[in-house]
Design a protein around this motif. Sequence first.
Motif, PDB file in Angstrom:
ATOM      1  N   LEU A  96      97.153  49.449  48.977  1.00  0.00           N
ATOM      2  CA  LEU A  96      96.865  50.864  49.675  1.00  0.00           C
ATOM      3  C   LEU A  96      95.754  51.476  49.557  1.00  0.00           C
ATOM      4  N   ASP A  97      94.921  50.901  48.190  1.00  0.00           N
ATOM      5  CA  ASP A  97      93.467  51.534  47.950  1.00  0.00           C
ATOM      6  C   ASP A  97      92.762  50.980  49.157  1.00  0.00           C
ATOM      7  N   GLU A  98      92.758  49.417  49.455  1.00  0.00           N
ATOM      8  CA  GLU A  98      92.031  48.815  50.551  1.00  0.00           C
ATOM      9  C   GLU A  98      92.306  49.590  51.758  1.00  0.00           C
ATOM     10  N   ILE A  99      93.514  50.035  52.042  1.00  0.00           N
ATOM     11  CA  ILE A  99      93.778  50.775  53.438  1.00  0.00           C
ATOM     12  C   ILE A  99      92.972  52.084  53.343  1.00  0.00           C
ATOM     13  N   ARG A 100      92.948  52.722  52.076  1.00  0.00           N
ATOM     14  CA  ARG A 100      92.292  54.045  51.979  1.00  0.00           C
ATOM     15  C   ARG A 100      90.860  54.064  52.448  1.00  0.00           C
ATOM     16  N   THR A 101      90.434  52.667  52.060  1.00  0.00           N
ATOM     17  CA  THR A 101      88.917  52.646  52.144  1.00  0.00           C
ATOM     18  C   THR A 101      88.735  52.508  53.588  1.00  0.00           C
ATOM     19  N   ILE A 102      89.467  51.631  54.262  1.00  0.00           N
ATOM     20  CA  ILE A 102      89.457  51.640  55.768  1.00  0.00           C
ATOM     21  C   ILE A 102      89.551  52.583  56.407  1.00  0.00           C
ATOM     22  N   THR A 103      90.733  53.645  56.157  1.00  0.00           N
ATOM     23  CA  THR A 103      90.706  54.952  56.885  1.00  0.00           C
ATOM     24  C   THR A 103      89.462  55.868  56.557  1.00  0.00           C
ATOM     25  N   SER A 104      88.986  55.828  55.370  1.00  0.00           N
ATOM     26  CA  SER A 104      87.879  56.681  55.125  1.00  0.00           C
ATOM     27  C   SER A 104      86.718  56.225  56.025  1.00  0.00           C
ATOM     28  N   LEU A 105      86.613  54.920  56.059  1.00  0.00           N
ATOM     29  CA  LEU A 105      85.521  54.249  57.047  1.00  0.00           C
ATOM     30  C   LEU A 105      85.785  54.650  58.638  1.00  0.00           C
ATOM     31  N   PHE A 106      87.058  54.621  59.045  1.00  0.00           N
ATOM     32  CA  PHE A 106      87.384  54.965  60.192  1.00  0.00           C
ATOM     33  C   PHE A 106      87.128  56.388  60.649  1.00  0.00           C
ATOM     34  N   SER A 107      87.247  57.238  59.434  1.00  0.00           N
ATOM     35  CA  SER A 107      87.070  58.817  59.432  1.00  0.00           C
ATOM     36  C   SER A 107      85.608  58.822  59.869  1.00  0.00           C
ATOM     37  N   ASP A 108      84.736  58.265  58.869  1.00  0.00           N
ATOM     38  CA  ASP A 108      83.035  58.461  58.894  1.00  0.00           C
ATOM     39  C   ASP A 108      82.733  57.926  60.469  1.00  0.00           C
ATOM     40  N   ILE A 109      83.227  56.955  61.033  1.00  0.00           N
ATOM     41  CA  ILE A 109      83.023  56.594  62.337  1.00  0.00           C
ATOM     42  C   ILE A 109      83.664  57.616  63.390  1.00  0.00           C
ATOM     43  N   MET A 110      84.451  58.149  63.334  1.00  0.00           N
ATOM     44  CA  MET A 110      84.892  59.243  63.905  1.00  0.00           C
ATOM     45  C   MET A 110      83.996  60.259  64.160  1.00  0.00           C
ATOM     46  N   GLN A 111      83.585  60.566  62.877  1.00  0.00           N
ATOM     47  CA  GLN A 111      82.743  61.847  62.820  1.00  0.00           C
ATOM     48  C   GLN A 111      81.239  61.619  63.304  1.00  0.00           C
ATOM     49  N   ASP A 112      80.833  60.235  63.192  1.00  0.00           N
ATOM     50  CA  ASP A 112      79.612  59.867  64.104  1.00  0.00           C
ATOM     51  C   ASP A 112      79.900  59.937  65.221  1.00  0.00           C
ATOM     52  N   PHE A 113      81.133  59.703  65.924  1.00  0.00           N
ATOM     53  CA  PHE A 113      81.147  59.583  67.177  1.00  0.00           C
ATOM     54  C   PHE A 113      81.148  61.191  67.739  1.00  0.00           C
ATOM     55  N   ILE A 114      81.776  62.209  67.051  1.00  0.00           N
ATOM     56  CA  ILE A 114      81.675  63.549  67.427  1.00  0.00           C
ATOM     57  C   ILE A 114      80.292  64.053  67.396  1.00  0.00           C
ATOM     58  N   VAL A 115      79.482  63.722  66.464  1.00  0.00           N
ATOM     59  CA  VAL A 115      78.099  64.191  66.399  1.00  0.00           C
ATOM     60  C   VAL A 115      77.441  63.581  67.679  1.00  0.00           C
ATOM     61  N   THR A 116      77.826  62.346  67.977  1.00  0.00           N
ATOM     62  CA  THR A 116      77.204  61.652  69.371  1.00  0.00           C
ATOM     63  C   THR A 116      77.606  62.641  70.441  1.00  0.00           C
ATOM     64  N   GLU A 117      78.793  63.090  70.521  1.00  0.00           N
ATOM     65  CA  GLU A 117      79.500  63.845  71.772  1.00  0.00           C
ATOM     66  C   GLU A 117      78.626  65.234  71.747  1.00  0.00           C
ATOM     67  N   ILE A 118      78.606  65.764  70.479  1.00  0.00           N
ATOM     68  CA  ILE A 118      77.871  67.031  70.649  1.00  0.00           C
ATOM     69  C   ILE A 118      76.478  66.882  70.943  1.00  0.00           C
ATOM     70  N   GLU A 119      75.768  65.982  70.623  1.00  0.00           N
ATOM     71  CA  GLU A 119      74.644  65.818  71.172  1.00  0.00           C
ATOM     72  C   GLU A 119      74.488  65.455  72.945  1.00  0.00           C
ATOM     73  N   ALA A 120      75.476  64.989  73.285  1.00  0.00           N
ATOM     74  CA  ALA A 120      75.777  64.788  74.663  1.00  0.00           C
ATOM     75  C   ALA A 120      75.947  66.205  75.289  1.00  0.00           C
ATOM     76  N   ALA A 121      76.878  66.867  74.560  1.00  0.00           N
ATOM     77  CA  ALA A 121      77.121  68.192  75.165  1.00  0.00           C
ATOM     78  C   ALA A 121      75.637  68.956  75.064  1.00  0.00           C
ATOM     79  N   ASN A 122      74.804  69.025  74.278  1.00  0.00           N
ATOM     80  CA  ASN A 122      73.714  69.575  74.072  1.00  0.00           C
ATOM     81  C   ASN A 122      72.629  69.248  75.411  1.00  0.00           C
ATOM     82  N   GLN A 123      72.810  67.793  75.755  1.00  0.00           N
ATOM     83  CA  GLN A 123      72.054  67.281  76.907  1.00  0.00           C
ATOM     84  C   GLN A 123      72.567  67.812  78.181  1.00  0.00           C
ATOM     85  N   THR A 124      73.996  67.764  78.088  1.00  0.00           N
ATOM     86  CA  THR A 124      74.574  68.464  79.288  1.00  0.00           C
ATOM     87  C   THR A 124      74.122  70.025  79.547  1.00  0.00           C
ATOM     88  N   ASN A 125      73.927  70.731  78.410  1.00  0.00           N
ATOM     89  CA  ASN A 125      73.726  72.093  78.325  1.00  0.00           C
ATOM     90  C   ASN A 125      72.201  72.257  79.052  1.00  0.00           C
TER      91      ASN A 125
END
Length: 488
Positions: A140-169
């Motif tokens: 379960l600890d290994e799974i939590r490590t993976i989910t934390s990594l997945f969440s970090d990747i999603m946060q990076d993706f969100i930042v990228t999308e926000i930058e894309a929104a700024n470019q669109t603006n």
Amino acid sequence: MKNKSLKRTLLITYISLLFITLIPSVYSVLGSQVHTKQYSQIISNVSNANRIASIAKNDLPAELWNIICGKKEIEEADHNKMLDEINTGLSLMLFTNKNAESLEKLEVANRASTTLRRNVDMLISQMKSRSLVTQNEATLDEIRTITSLFSDIMQDFIVTEIEAANQTNQSLRNTSIILTAIQVLITILAFIISINSFISVSNAIQKPISDMEKLSTKVAHGDLTARIDIPHVDEMDTLAENLNTMAGQIDLLIQKNMEEQKNFQKAEMKALQAQITPHFLYNTFDTIVWLAEEEHTEEVVRITKAFSDFLRISLSRGHEWITISQELDHIKNYLTIQKIRYADILNYNIDADPTLMDFKIIKLVLQPLVENAIYHGIKNKRGRGQLTVRVHYADESHKSISFSVEDNGAGFTEERLGQVRNELRTGAQDSEKLSSVYGLYNVNKKLKLYYGEQTEGIIIESAAGKGSRISFTIPIYIDVSFTGGSNV
């Protein structure tokens, strides 16, 4: 010389203005749709990314812990459903996203999701094989490590999308600047086109209209030889030709009008003669003589007075208009004479609205209708006949007056009624060929002449053996200035 066309010039101007006016609108709509679609996709991706990141980091580990602790059975748990939601969200974003940097992060997240599912499946297999709790907690600890990594990747993706929104603006702002520049250019171009069209159309209209104005002034002052040059403008050429033709025809029309006035006066005299026919005069005089011989003094006086008043109103000093009261007096005098002559077969009644008596009417339009009712209706009926003259407002608006003469005489057959209506409508080249309807035809023509479209003329309703009703309606307020009369 090649003709100009105002219509073509204006059409080209309007199409040009419409085309250049549509450019910013089309550009704005297309740009707005593109940017709106981009914004909507970014918002959807950010929302989806937040949702699946929350599931992976919080909901899934909590659900697995409940299984390890025994709070939930493996079969009742929602871990597989959560993994499916994560995979579905990633698949949707991979399908709809066009940003290369965002796609790269989604690919990494997809691999992490695959690893996460493999570890979750391993944990479930361990628990089914009765593995130790410590071993399950380690997994379960290994799974939590993976989910934390997945969440970090999603946060990076969100930042990228926000930058894309700024470019669109930023793109939207650039589009606004370009649109403003286009509108300024279009305004200048539209102004140039409008000025050019105004000058072209003005030059094509001003001189021809000025020439036509001068022509009309000359014609108005009696110079019927005046003409204008053809302007060689499609829309003006026909008008100029017609004005030249009109100027040449006015003299002929004046001569024709004078001839028609003479014919009209002849027709009026003939109409008067038709109403005071020789046989009516002879019969009236014979009746007076007979009454005098029989020493019916009172009746002699009455018929003589009635006949005198009848003639006086008929002539009316040449006036075309008399009051309704005078017209009814004329009818009463006529009926008085006929009542004395046909005492055994004639009864009559006059039903008139007293408030209408002072209004004016073209003279001598009722007597021919009454005469027709007596000679062609009541005289051909066995027994006593009843004749009724009615004068009332035509409707509640009190803008028109209805006149009718009704009798219970022989009436018209359907075939004869059709003939009479046709004769009244079409007339004849020789009015004497109108046979027995000459009086009605004369009245109908007179009504049409004086009242024009404001009256339908004579309307005949009849049934064989039951009698007839002849009526007409005239307006109260009409323009009679050409006769010098008044009807107000």
